[in-house]
Design a protein around this motif. Sequence first.
Motif, PDB file in Angstrom:
ATOM      1  N   UNK A 241       0.849  -1.194   0.000  1.00 22.89           N
ATOM      2  CA  UNK A 241       0.000   0.000   0.000  1.00 22.89           C
ATOM      3  C   UNK A 241       0.881   1.238   0.000  1.00 22.89           C
ATOM      4  N   UNK A 242       0.500   2.242  -0.795  1.00 24.51           N
ATOM      5  CA  UNK A 242       1.272   3.474  -0.858  1.00 24.51           C
ATOM      6  C   UNK A 242       1.229   4.216   0.468  1.00 24.51           C
ATOM      7  N   UNK A 243       2.355   4.811   0.838  1.00 24.72           N
ATOM      8  CA  UNK A 243       2.460   5.630   2.049  1.00 24.72           C
ATOM      9  C   UNK A 243       2.334   7.088   1.644  1.00 24.72           C
ATOM     10  N   UNK A 244       1.511   7.842   2.361  1.00 23.43           N
ATOM     11  CA  UNK A 244       1.333   9.250   1.994  1.00 23.43           C
ATOM     12  C   UNK A 244       2.608  10.033   2.270  1.00 23.43           C
ATOM     13  N   UNK A 245       2.724  11.184   1.626  1.00 21.81           N
ATOM     14  CA  UNK A 245       3.956  11.960   1.650  1.00 21.81           C
ATOM     15  C   UNK A 245       4.339  12.377   3.074  1.00 21.81           C
ATOM     16  N   UNK A 246       3.351  12.720   3.903  1.00 22.96           N
ATOM     17  CA  UNK A 246       3.656  13.187   5.253  1.00 22.96           C
ATOM     18  C   UNK A 246       4.290  12.086   6.086  1.00 22.96           C
ATOM     19  N   UNK A 247       3.728  10.867   6.042  1.00 21.27           N
ATOM     20  CA  UNK A 247       4.303   9.746   6.805  1.00 21.27           C
ATOM     21  C   UNK A 247       5.641   9.325   6.209  1.00 21.27           C
ATOM     22  N   UNK A 248       5.777   9.441   4.895  1.00 21.03           N
ATOM     23  CA  UNK A 248       7.019   9.033   4.242  1.00 21.03           C
ATOM     24  C   UNK A 248       8.184   9.876   4.742  1.00 21.03           C
ATOM     25  N   UNK A 249       7.937  11.177   4.966  1.00 21.45           N
ATOM     26  CA  UNK A 249       9.011  12.076   5.392  1.00 21.45           C
ATOM     27  C   UNK A 249       9.264  12.007   6.895  1.00 21.45           C
ATOM     28  N   UNK A 250       8.353  11.400   7.649  1.00 15.86           N
ATOM     29  CA  UNK A 250       8.492  11.342   9.105  1.00 15.86           C
ATOM     30  C   UNK A 250       9.220  10.062   9.507  1.00 15.86           C
ATOM     31  N   UNK A 251       9.923  10.056  10.644  1.00 20.19           N
ATOM     32  CA  UNK A 251      10.558   8.824  11.122  1.00 20.19           C
ATOM     33  C   UNK A 251       9.515   7.796  11.531  1.00 20.19           C
ATOM     34  N   UNK A 252       9.800   6.523  11.282  1.00 19.59           N
ATOM     35  CA  UNK A 252       8.875   5.446  11.644  1.00 19.59           C
ATOM     36  C   UNK A 252       8.743   5.356  13.163  1.00 19.59           C
ATOM     37  N   UNK A 253       9.875   5.462  13.859  1.00 17.59           N
ATOM     38  CA  UNK A 253       9.884   5.278  15.310  1.00 17.59           C
ATOM     39  C   UNK A 253      10.183   6.581  16.023  1.00 17.59           C
ATOM     40  N   UNK A 254       9.508   6.780  17.125  1.00 19.38           N
ATOM     41  CA  UNK A 254       9.797   7.922  17.989  1.00 19.38           C
ATOM     42  C   UNK A 254      11.085   7.662  18.759  1.00 19.38           C
ATOM     43  N   UNK A 255      11.651   8.732  19.318  1.00 16.71           N
ATOM     44  CA  UNK A 255      12.911   8.602  20.052  1.00 16.71           C
ATOM     45  C   UNK A 255      12.782   7.619  21.202  1.00 16.71           C
ATOM     46  N   UNK A 256      11.633   7.632  21.900  1.00 17.15           N
ATOM     47  CA  UNK A 256      11.439   6.722  23.028  1.00 17.15           C
ATOM     48  C   UNK A 256      11.408   5.269  22.563  1.00 17.15           C
ATOM     49  N   UNK A 257      10.819   5.012  21.392  1.00 17.13           N
ATOM     50  CA  UNK A 257      10.772   3.649  20.870  1.00 17.13           C
ATOM     51  C   UNK A 257      12.168   3.170  20.463  1.00 17.13           C
ATOM     52  N   UNK A 258      12.947   4.066  19.863  1.00 20.24           N
ATOM     53  CA  UNK A 258      14.330   3.708  19.526  1.00 20.24           C
ATOM     54  C   UNK A 258      15.126   3.398  20.789  1.00 20.24           C
ATOM     55  N   UNK A 259      14.944   4.205  21.814  1.00 17.55           N
ATOM     56  CA  UNK A 259      15.669   3.980  23.057  1.00 17.55           C
ATOM     57  C   UNK A 259      15.277   2.639  23.678  1.00 17.55           C
ATOM     58  N   UNK A 260      13.983   2.316  23.641  1.00 13.26           N
ATOM     59  CA  UNK A 260      13.539   1.027  24.193  1.00 13.26           C
ATOM     60  C   UNK A 260      14.148  -0.138  23.409  1.00 13.26           C
ATOM     61  N   UNK A 261      14.117  -0.036  22.085  1.00 10.29           N
ATOM     62  CA  UNK A 261      14.708  -1.087  21.252  1.00 10.29           C
ATOM     63  C   UNK A 261      16.188  -1.270  21.556  1.00 10.29           C
ATOM     64  N   UNK A 262      16.908  -0.148  21.652  1.00 10.53           N
ATOM     65  CA  UNK A 262      18.342  -0.224  21.893  1.00 10.53           C
ATOM     66  C   UNK A 262      18.643  -0.865  23.240  1.00 10.53           C
ATOM     67  N   UNK A 263      17.908  -0.439  24.268  1.00 11.67           N
ATOM     68  CA  UNK A 263      18.143  -0.993  25.598  1.00 11.67           C
ATOM     69  C   UNK A 263      17.860  -2.480  25.661  1.00 11.67           C
ATOM     70  N   UNK A 264      16.711  -2.892  25.107  1.00  8.82           N
ATOM     71  CA  UNK A 264      16.377  -4.321  25.118  1.00  8.82           C
ATOM     72  C   UNK A 264      17.348  -5.108  24.248  1.00  8.82           C
ATOM     73  N   UNK A 265      17.767  -4.510  23.134  1.00  6.08           N
ATOM     74  CA  UNK A 265      18.700  -5.208  22.260  1.00  6.08           C
ATOM     75  C   UNK A 265      20.013  -5.516  22.951  1.00  6.08           C
ATOM     76  N   UNK A 266      20.554  -4.551  23.688  1.00  3.04           N
ATOM     77  CA  UNK A 266      21.817  -4.789  24.379  1.00  3.04           C
ATOM     78  C   UNK A 266      21.648  -5.835  25.489  1.00  3.04           C
ATOM     79  N   UNK A 267      20.526  -5.802  26.162  1.00  2.51           N
ATOM     80  CA  UNK A 267      20.267  -6.817  27.184  1.00  2.51           C
ATOM     81  C   UNK A 267      20.210  -8.207  26.560  1.00  2.51           C
ATOM     82  N   UNK A 268      19.534  -8.318  25.420  1.00  2.00           N
ATOM     83  CA  UNK A 268      19.399  -9.623  24.769  1.00  2.00           C
ATOM     84  C   UNK A 268      20.742 -10.119  24.242  1.00  2.00           C
TER      85      UNK A 268
END
Length: 898
Positions: A241-268
């Motif tokens: 499905x096509x992604x609209x221009x506004x979502x395309x230019x925005x980051x997929x993940x918020x800073x808090x989600x990136x931080x959570x991923x990074x923290x859990x990733x290092x633990x794993x």
Amino acid sequence: MEVSGAGGGGKAAGLDALVAAGARVPEWTVLGTEVFAEFLSAAGLSERFTAFVNAQDLGSALTAAADLRAAVTAVALPDGVRAAIDGAYARVGGTVAVRSSGVGEDGGADSFAGQFDSFLHVTGAEAVAERVRRCWASGFAERAVRYAFARDRPPITELAVVLQRFVAARASGVLFTVDPVSGDADRLVVSAVYGLGEGLVSGAVDADTAVIDPAGAVLELTIGAKEQEYLPGPGDGLVATDVDAERRAAPVLAAAELAELAGRGRELATALGGPQDIEWAIDADGLWFLQARPITTLGAIAGGSDQALDQGAGEHVPAGELRIWDNSNIIESFNGITSPLTFTVAAGIYGRVYRGYAKSLDVPEAQLRQLDSWTPYLLGRFNGRVYYNLLHWYRMVGIAPGYPLNRKVLEAALGVAEPLPDDIARTLRPFTFGSPLLRARSRLRTAVTYRRRLRDIDSMMAAFSAEFYRVYDRYEAVEYSDGAEAYAAYREVDRDLVERWGPMMVLDAVLLTLTGTMFLLTRLFLPRAPESLLLAVLGPGADVESAEPARAMTALAERAHADPAVAELVRGTDPALAYTALDEAGHRSFLREVDTYLDRYGYRSLDELKLEVPDLREDPSGLFVMLRSALGRIGADDTAVPGADTVDPDAYLDAHLRGLRRRIYDRVRTKTARCAAHRERLRFCRTRAFGMVKRMIRAMGRDLAARGVLDDFTDVFELTVDELCACYDSAPAPELRARIAARRIARTADAGLVAPARFETRGTDFTQAALAAQGWVPVADVPAAAPGDVLGGIPSAAGVVEGSAVVVDEPRDVAGGILVTYRTDPGWVAALPSASALVIERGSPLTHVAIVARELGVPTVVQVPGSTRRLRTGMRVRVDGTAGTVTVLADGGAESGA
């Protein structure tokens, strides 16, 4: 969920480990290898399976695999097998993902990534049973068999299948707990897309990529195009499905989600015992981990595969041992970001050529074997830039006699701004001997051979030229329609020319010896001579072959200038459109002269040793860039300051040197000039050879793109030479697209860094932070030079010129100004007639362009630190090529934004 045990295969083992580590994993179960074994037996396929297992070579394995795959797909599922599949599906229920899980898949040595089938969004017992069968069949797909043989591993024959609750993700992606390209443990990398991860793993969707440090801070964030997202379809399967221009230019993940991923990733990673490649998804209920496997490429990096791209070209350096990296005049050949293919081809050639050079000087076999520990590592690549591994170059100079003098000349030839301390230089021996007697005997034999080579260098050059042009004429005009044909030609040319090139490297040593001798004779016989005299007497002569393109470009510009309509069209038309515009305007006589230039010099280009840069035949716009600049020089006022010191070497010698000393001086000078001319011819041959190889590489790239191995033919330049060869000798690496994507992301980040001229490393255990401390930092604004500021450099071509600076990264629109650039390569020679003077931030007086600039009388100063950042286009400057200074004058302003 159930624990799989050994019979569950690689994916199930990864899920076991994730659950044990406390990760949040969707419910799952596994159809173990015993279910597949029962299927083979009950369906009567055991003999076909045995034939596949016992296949000894790739051809017979592919034949047996195709037969077995067809049978697995066609036969009915036995009742007991179908009952096992239905029972497993009942334990999970609803919509599931059906994933292959072979024994050996997702392992620490081999990932088999993408070789077996997996299916998302599968609903209903019939659909699940069919997808399980297709997962089994994929174990015998051609790609999986070729992968195993390419990795020198037996194919996977114990097949399991995981059924896992399907996660209808709003975002998904992959988490690498270390940088998968460099192996840097201080860089965790996250790739993220909207919707399901199918678009990411298939390469169909351009993902966001974030690099995160150990503290959780985002170091880099690249926003991908993300034009589509994969979502569940109305039945089984997925829809894009096509992604609209506004979502395309925005980051997929918020800073808090990136931080959570990074923290859990290092633990794993800690819990699982090493760096991991983890697939994740986020839905309305939060973060889920779908699978994990070790990052298999890290072993290859440590062993010299991807390490050949960064941090020392893969050399094993003992802990604490010093390496000095200097870009000196290597940037004349490989300026700025250099592709993996160019670097690995060049590094391989350097190593083999200099080993051949040592062999041609009768170095004993035992010592030749010692060379193999360092000649492959004469170059290194850091953050995409190529550097001399400087200590090894000093070792290389020590192969020939006269090291104490030759190393001093080497420093001038390379443009090394900081000579190596004597206490280090004296320790850099190219090899060792078992006893002083063996050393003395070997060095005497080398000295005798070297003296013979010095005597016979003219006949050696003649013989080399004849053989080179025999090979060149054979391959240069070939139009390759088949990638395998181009690859075969490349391998043959590579072997032939490298074998012949090695002995000719004695020419560099001879030139070092002769140049050093000229320096000593000048100091001894002419102690009061100006410094510019030595440069004047070292020239190869006005008829040097490498000056021909510049003269031909001047002649072409004069022809255009004589026809105002042609001149106006060249000046006013986009260079990419100029050829067509001239044709449409009926200037066919002039175009015939353009075609003649292309026929003679079309193998050249700017950055002509970089395989990724098209030559003039493929992209003639470069010719019109240089032609436009040369036109601007015709009829310009002479800006040379009267009385400038442009030493006439013959007049000076006539006035100051006579008798026996003059005869000695002239004899050495004549020999030196002849060898300098030979060196320029040899470099011209190198340019022709790279032009020939470019055409072969492009044919291979187009072939691999047509076969679906690459997405675009230009992706070939993101491969190493070993990866390219594997595409024809065995099978493409399954993770090739992922490597290419990672390297393109790294290239973008690397381009934003300042590349210091020189830095040091110790051992191989150093971090990006250690490099940053030595100048590898993001590009920062540097204040412009003020009127009266004097930038010092090394004099290269005598004369004094005042004019407007034109700061460029390619020879365009100079029009008689003073060309200021970071570096030049031989492809700039044709642009020299457009410049009234040259200011080059990096380089040396003995580089190709500096030599030709002297022949053409263009005042030049090289090694002017910070000149491209402190000078601005439009500044009025005075270039003193005799004193080696660039002075900013009060009148004349800078163009804004220059």
